[in-house]
Write an enzyme that holds these catalytic residues in place. Structure first.
Site, PDB file in Angstrom:
ATOM      1  N   GLY A 165     -19.701  58.511  18.604  1.00  0.00           N
ATOM      2  CA  GLY A 165     -20.819  58.693  17.669  1.00  0.00           C
ATOM      3  C   GLY A 165     -20.352  58.955  16.258  1.00  0.00           C
ATOM      4  N   THR A 191     -20.127  57.012  13.781  1.00  0.00           N
ATOM      5  CA  THR A 191     -20.934  56.339  12.752  1.00  0.00           C
ATOM      6  C   THR A 191     -22.248  57.073  12.489  1.00  0.00           C
ATOM      7  N   LEU A 247     -20.457  54.176  25.623  1.00  0.00           N
ATOM      8  CA  LEU A 247     -20.759  55.168  26.667  1.00  0.00           C
ATOM      9  C   LEU A 247     -21.334  54.521  27.925  1.00  0.00           C
ATOM     10  N   ALA A 298     -22.057  60.758  20.756  1.00  0.00           N
ATOM     11  CA  ALA A 298     -22.841  59.527  20.895  1.00  0.00           C
ATOM     12  C   ALA A 298     -24.035  59.759  21.813  1.00  0.00           C
ATOM     13  N   GLN A 329     -28.451  58.064  22.460  1.00  0.00           N
ATOM     14  CA  GLN A 329     -29.719  57.568  21.918  1.00  0.00           C
ATOM     15  C   GLN A 329     -30.410  58.857  21.496  1.00  0.00           C
ATOM     16  N   SER A 330     -30.423  59.144  20.196  1.00  0.00           N
ATOM     17  CA  SER A 330     -30.747  60.495  19.734  1.00  0.00           C
ATOM     18  C   SER A 330     -32.160  60.647  19.177  1.00  0.00           C
ATOM     19  N   SER A 363     -28.766  69.936  23.014  1.00  0.00           N
ATOM     20  CA  SER A 363     -29.846  69.991  22.023  1.00  0.00           C
ATOM     21  C   SER A 363     -30.889  71.052  22.331  1.00  0.00           C
ATOM     22  N   GLU A 419     -33.843  70.491  22.019  1.00  0.00           N
ATOM     23  CA  GLU A 419     -34.933  69.766  22.693  1.00  0.00           C
ATOM     24  C   GLU A 419     -34.994  70.133  24.174  1.00  0.00           C
ATOM     25  N   TYR A 478     -35.771  62.021  26.374  1.00  0.00           N
ATOM     26  CA  TYR A 478     -34.553  62.453  25.662  1.00  0.00           C
ATOM     27  C   TYR A 478     -34.176  63.876  26.077  1.00  0.00           C
ATOM     28  N   LYS A 500     -30.816  65.188  28.002  1.00  0.00           N
ATOM     29  CA  LYS A 500     -29.897  66.201  27.449  1.00  0.00           C
ATOM     30  C   LYS A 500     -29.692  67.360  28.421  1.00  0.00           C
ATOM     31  N   HIS A 504     -30.429  69.745  12.828  1.00  0.00           N
ATOM     32  CA  HIS A 504     -29.637  69.854  11.604  1.00  0.00           C
ATOM     33  C   HIS A 504     -29.701  68.535  10.866  1.00  0.00           C
TER      34      HIS A 504
HETATM   35  P1  NAP Z   1     -27.143  59.826  15.235  1.00  0.00           P
HETATM   36  O1  NAP Z   1     -27.013  59.882  13.750  1.00  0.00           O
HETATM   37  O2  NAP Z   1     -28.312  59.117  15.830  1.00  0.00           O
HETATM   38  O3  NAP Z   1     -25.801  59.171  15.816  1.00  0.00           O
HETATM   39  C1  NAP Z   1     -25.713  58.753  17.141  1.00  0.00           C
HETATM   40  C2  NAP Z   1     -24.380  58.055  17.337  1.00  0.00           C
HETATM   41  O4  NAP Z   1     -24.259  57.640  18.709  1.00  0.00           O
HETATM   42  C3  NAP Z   1     -24.183  56.794  16.495  1.00  0.00           C
HETATM   43  O5  NAP Z   1     -22.857  56.770  16.031  1.00  0.00           O
HETATM   44  C4  NAP Z   1     -24.386  55.673  17.519  1.00  0.00           C
HETATM   45  O6  NAP Z   1     -23.715  54.484  17.199  1.00  0.00           O
HETATM   46  C5  NAP Z   1     -23.764  56.304  18.737  1.00  0.00           C
HETATM   47  N1  NAP Z   1     -24.148  55.677  19.989  1.00  0.00           N
HETATM   48  C6  NAP Z   1     -25.391  55.513  20.501  1.00  0.00           C
HETATM   49  N2  NAP Z   1     -25.336  54.908  21.699  1.00  0.00           N
HETATM   50  C7  NAP Z   1     -24.030  54.671  21.964  1.00  0.00           C
HETATM   51  C8  NAP Z   1     -23.316  54.082  23.039  1.00  0.00           C
HETATM   52  N3  NAP Z   1     -23.948  53.593  24.119  1.00  0.00           N
HETATM   53  N4  NAP Z   1     -21.975  54.039  22.989  1.00  0.00           N
HETATM   54  C9  NAP Z   1     -21.318  54.507  21.917  1.00  0.00           C
HETATM   55  N5  NAP Z   1     -21.929  55.069  20.850  1.00  0.00           N
HETATM   56  C10 NAP Z   1     -23.263  55.154  20.879  1.00  0.00           C
HETATM   57  O7  NAP Z   1     -27.148  61.300  15.851  1.00  0.00           O
HETATM   58  P2  NAP Z   1     -26.680  62.691  15.196  1.00  0.00           P
HETATM   59  O8  NAP Z   1     -27.838  63.310  14.507  1.00  0.00           O
HETATM   60  O9  NAP Z   1     -25.414  62.509  14.476  1.00  0.00           O
HETATM   61  O10 NAP Z   1     -26.451  63.559  16.511  1.00  0.00           O
HETATM   62  C11 NAP Z   1     -25.193  63.582  17.173  1.00  0.00           C
HETATM   63  C12 NAP Z   1     -25.380  64.081  18.586  1.00  0.00           C
HETATM   64  O11 NAP Z   1     -25.928  65.397  18.564  1.00  0.00           O
HETATM   65  C13 NAP Z   1     -26.338  63.261  19.441  1.00  0.00           C
HETATM   66  O12 NAP Z   1     -25.874  63.311  20.765  1.00  0.00           O
HETATM   67  C14 NAP Z   1     -27.649  64.010  19.328  1.00  0.00           C
HETATM   68  O13 NAP Z   1     -28.471  63.740  20.460  1.00  0.00           O
HETATM   69  C15 NAP Z   1     -27.142  65.430  19.301  1.00  0.00           C
HETATM   70  N6  NAP Z   1     -27.987  66.412  18.611  1.00  0.00           N
HETATM   71  C16 NAP Z   1     -28.382  66.184  17.336  1.00  0.00           C
HETATM   72  C17 NAP Z   1     -29.107  67.139  16.675  1.00  0.00           C
HETATM   73  C18 NAP Z   1     -29.559  66.929  15.265  1.00  0.00           C
HETATM   74  O14 NAP Z   1     -30.463  67.677  14.808  1.00  0.00           O
HETATM   75  N7  NAP Z   1     -28.978  66.004  14.518  1.00  0.00           N
HETATM   76  C19 NAP Z   1     -29.440  68.350  17.321  1.00  0.00           C
HETATM   77  C20 NAP Z   1     -28.978  68.547  18.625  1.00  0.00           C
HETATM   78  C21 NAP Z   1     -28.233  67.583  19.263  1.00  0.00           C
HETATM   79  P3  NAP Z   1     -24.384  53.331  16.284  1.00  0.00           P
HETATM   80  O15 NAP Z   1     -24.100  53.728  14.863  1.00  0.00           O
HETATM   81  O16 NAP Z   1     -23.653  52.112  16.736  1.00  0.00           O
HETATM   82  O17 NAP Z   1     -25.858  53.320  16.586  1.00  0.00           O
HETATM   83  O1  G4F Z   2     -37.244  64.750  12.994  1.00  0.00           O
HETATM   84  P1  G4F Z   2     -37.697  64.562  14.399  1.00  0.00           P
HETATM   85  O2  G4F Z   2     -37.858  63.180  14.868  1.00  0.00           O
HETATM   86  O3  G4F Z   2     -36.692  65.410  15.276  1.00  0.00           O
HETATM   87  P2  G4F Z   2     -36.782  66.030  16.762  1.00  0.00           P
HETATM   88  O4  G4F Z   2     -37.768  65.310  17.592  1.00  0.00           O
HETATM   89  O5  G4F Z   2     -36.969  67.499  16.602  1.00  0.00           O
HETATM   90  O6  G4F Z   2     -35.338  65.713  17.326  1.00  0.00           O
HETATM   91  C1  G4F Z   2     -34.170  65.931  16.547  1.00  0.00           C
HETATM   92  O7  G4F Z   2     -33.694  67.237  16.776  1.00  0.00           O
HETATM   93  C2  G4F Z   2     -33.278  67.495  18.121  1.00  0.00           C
HETATM   94  C3  G4F Z   2     -32.828  68.964  18.174  1.00  0.00           C
HETATM   95  O8  G4F Z   2     -33.926  69.776  18.488  1.00  0.00           O
HETATM   96  C4  G4F Z   2     -32.146  66.545  18.469  1.00  0.00           C
HETATM   97  F1  G4F Z   2     -31.693  66.809  19.725  1.00  0.00           F
HETATM   98  C5  G4F Z   2     -32.634  65.118  18.371  1.00  0.00           C
HETATM   99  O9  G4F Z   2     -31.539  64.237  18.627  1.00  0.00           O
HETATM  100  C6  G4F Z   2     -33.127  64.879  16.944  1.00  0.00           C
HETATM  101  O10 G4F Z   2     -32.030  64.964  16.083  1.00  0.00           O
HETATM  102  O11 G4F Z   2     -39.108  65.300  14.595  1.00  0.00           O
HETATM  103  C7  G4F Z   2     -39.304  66.654  14.260  1.00  0.00           C
HETATM  104  C8  G4F Z   2     -40.779  66.999  14.356  1.00  0.00           C
HETATM  105  C9  G4F Z   2     -41.431  66.565  15.672  1.00  0.00           C
HETATM  106  O12 G4F Z   2     -42.239  67.608  16.149  1.00  0.00           O
HETATM  107  C10 G4F Z   2     -42.314  65.393  15.294  1.00  0.00           C
HETATM  108  O13 G4F Z   2     -43.480  65.239  16.088  1.00  0.00           O
HETATM  109  O14 G4F Z   2     -41.480  66.310  13.330  1.00  0.00           O
HETATM  110  C11 G4F Z   2     -42.670  65.796  13.871  1.00  0.00           C
HETATM  111  N1  G4F Z   2     -43.107  64.645  13.047  1.00  0.00           N
HETATM  112  C12 G4F Z   2     -44.266  64.599  12.357  1.00  0.00           C
HETATM  113  N2  G4F Z   2     -44.381  63.401  11.751  1.00  0.00           N
HETATM  114  C13 G4F Z   2     -42.451  63.489  12.886  1.00  0.00           C
HETATM  115  C14 G4F Z   2     -43.258  62.699  12.075  1.00  0.00           C
HETATM  116  N3  G4F Z   2     -41.253  63.070  13.347  1.00  0.00           N
HETATM  117  C15 G4F Z   2     -40.844  61.830  12.975  1.00  0.00           C
HETATM  118  N4  G4F Z   2     -39.640  61.398  13.401  1.00  0.00           N
HETATM  119  N5  G4F Z   2     -41.613  61.004  12.199  1.00  0.00           N
HETATM  120  C16 G4F Z   2     -42.839  61.387  11.715  1.00  0.00           C
HETATM  121  O15 G4F Z   2     -43.526  60.649  11.009  1.00  0.00           O
END
Ligand code: NAP
Ligand code: G4F
Length: 324
Positions: free
Chosen positions: A10, A12, A59, A81, A83-84, A125, A127, A149, A153, A179
């Protein structure tokens, strides 16, 4: 001492790019796994591409993971990595499960086969807490996921714990609350807002269509959170940690601040759109990261207003550059 070598899946993505920067600054050799795609997708890592090694893997393909580990022999693996995007997990539940749930087993098992001494980090997460049964949420709060999702997780979390207990592996699950950053994907709500506000200010759009404005999240800065991932792998014993700011804010508050920073009133521009509502919502997330703060010595450095400002400024700059 031999140079530490980290493999990031992940790389990228948002977190992968910040983690790669962090590890490089700590003297690591960084290997990044990228999946094959028809167009190159290295926007977030192009500034460090000459300092890291990129290898192809997926993956969904355990053989590719085994080869990658055998060829590069990392000391640490950060499995980011997935599907996030939560919303996509309803129309694509099986793909989400294959990647975000079973993908963790493939990576863990590849580590077990090649070298079970490799230290492993799993990106879990908040979530998983979903329809929360306790406020705030900590490491012992029961899970109640609300999306495919979130369910995936929960599987990823427990398979990490299981490999630790079954094979005595150093495997940690970091339960990270939301974050964000200027590198956040445009589909997530914070970046959608920061980008949308800048577009409205520049006259490129007239409105911003959003879903549930009342959802509350514990939002931190991604650049702060990658340090916690690393700290988890530097301890004497593997463990699981919640990483959060311990504050919660609504989507509406994010809008108020983001529009307010550009002297706009969000009520004049935000339009409620059913398409962005979810079949089952996570209404409230707020973490209790006492364990990470006391045991890892970690704490967030960026406040909520600073985060909103940082994202708004970055999007305004980016759009102005694109207009030139
Ligand atoms: P992101 O920006 O969506 O990045 C996801 C990464 O996973 C991308 O590099 C994507 O590659 C890669 N990927 C997806 N499917 C893959 C596969 N089958 N094989 C190899 N690589 C694959 O997510 P992020 O925000 O950086 O989050 C990183 C991780 O933390 C994720 O697991 C997410 O679920 C978890 N997480 C995120 C948050 C948050 O708030 N950001 C919070 C809790 C947990 P491509 O560029 O090719 O699509
Ligand atoms: O920004 P979101 O899409 O993030 P969400 O669903 O909280 O998930 C993110 O955080 C998780 C950690 O808790 C990660 F595990 C996950 O990979 C991802 O990074 O939505 C945040 C909130 C939701 O309640 C959604 O219903 O915003 C609300 N929302 C309202 N309007 C919207 C929108 N979300 C999105 N994406 N787009 C809207 O127009």
């Amino acid at each position: 001492m031999a140079k530490q070598r980290a493999l990031i899946t992940g790389i990228t993505g948002q977190d992968g790019s910040y983690l790669a920067e962090f590890l490089l600054s700590h003297g690591y050799e960084v290997i990044g796994m990228v999946r094959r795609s028809s167009t190159v997708n290295f926007e977030r890592i192009k500034h460090i591409q000459d300092k890291i090694t990129l290898v192809t893997g997926d993956l969904l393909d355990e053989v590719s993971l085994i080869h990658m580990l055998r060829d590069h022999r990392p000391t640490e693996v950060y499995n980011l990595a997935a599907q996030s995007f939560v919303q996509t997990s309803w129309p694509q539940p099986v793909f989400t499960g294959e990647t975000t749930a079973l993908g963790v087993t493939r990576m863990l098992d590849a580590v077990r086969i090649v070298d079970p001494d490799i230290r492993f980090y799993q990106a879990s997460s908040s979530e998983m807490f979903g329809k929360v049964v306790e406020v705030p949420q900590h490491e012992d709060t029961p899970f109640y996921p609300r999306s495919p999702y979130g369910v995936a997780k929960v599987y990823g979390h427990w398979i990490t714990v299981n490999y630790r207990e079954s094979y005595n592996m150093y495997a940690c699950s970091g339960i990270l609350f939301n974050h964000e950053s200027p590198r956040r994907g445009l589909e997530f709500v914070t970046r959608k807002i920061s980008n949308g506000v800048a577009r409205i200010k520049l006259g490129l759009d007239e409105e911003l269509r959003l879903g549930n404005l009342d959802a509350r999240r514990d939002w931190g800065f991604a650049g702060d959170y990658v340090e916690a991932m690393w700290l988890m792998l530097q301890q004497d014993q593997p463990d699981d940690y919640v990483v959060s700011t311990n504050e919660t804010h609504s989507v509406r508050e994010f809008c108020e601040l983001a529009f307010g920073n550009l002297d706009l009133d969000y009520r004049d521009y935000v339009v409620m759109d059913e398409r962005f509502m979810r079949p089952a919502e996570v209404d409230l997330l707020i973490g209790d990261s006492t364990k990470a703060r006391t045991k890892l010595g970690w704490e967030p450095k960026t406040s909520f207003p600073e985060l909103v400002r940082m994202m708004g400024d970055a999007d305004m700059k980016l759009l102005k550059e694109q207009q030139r």
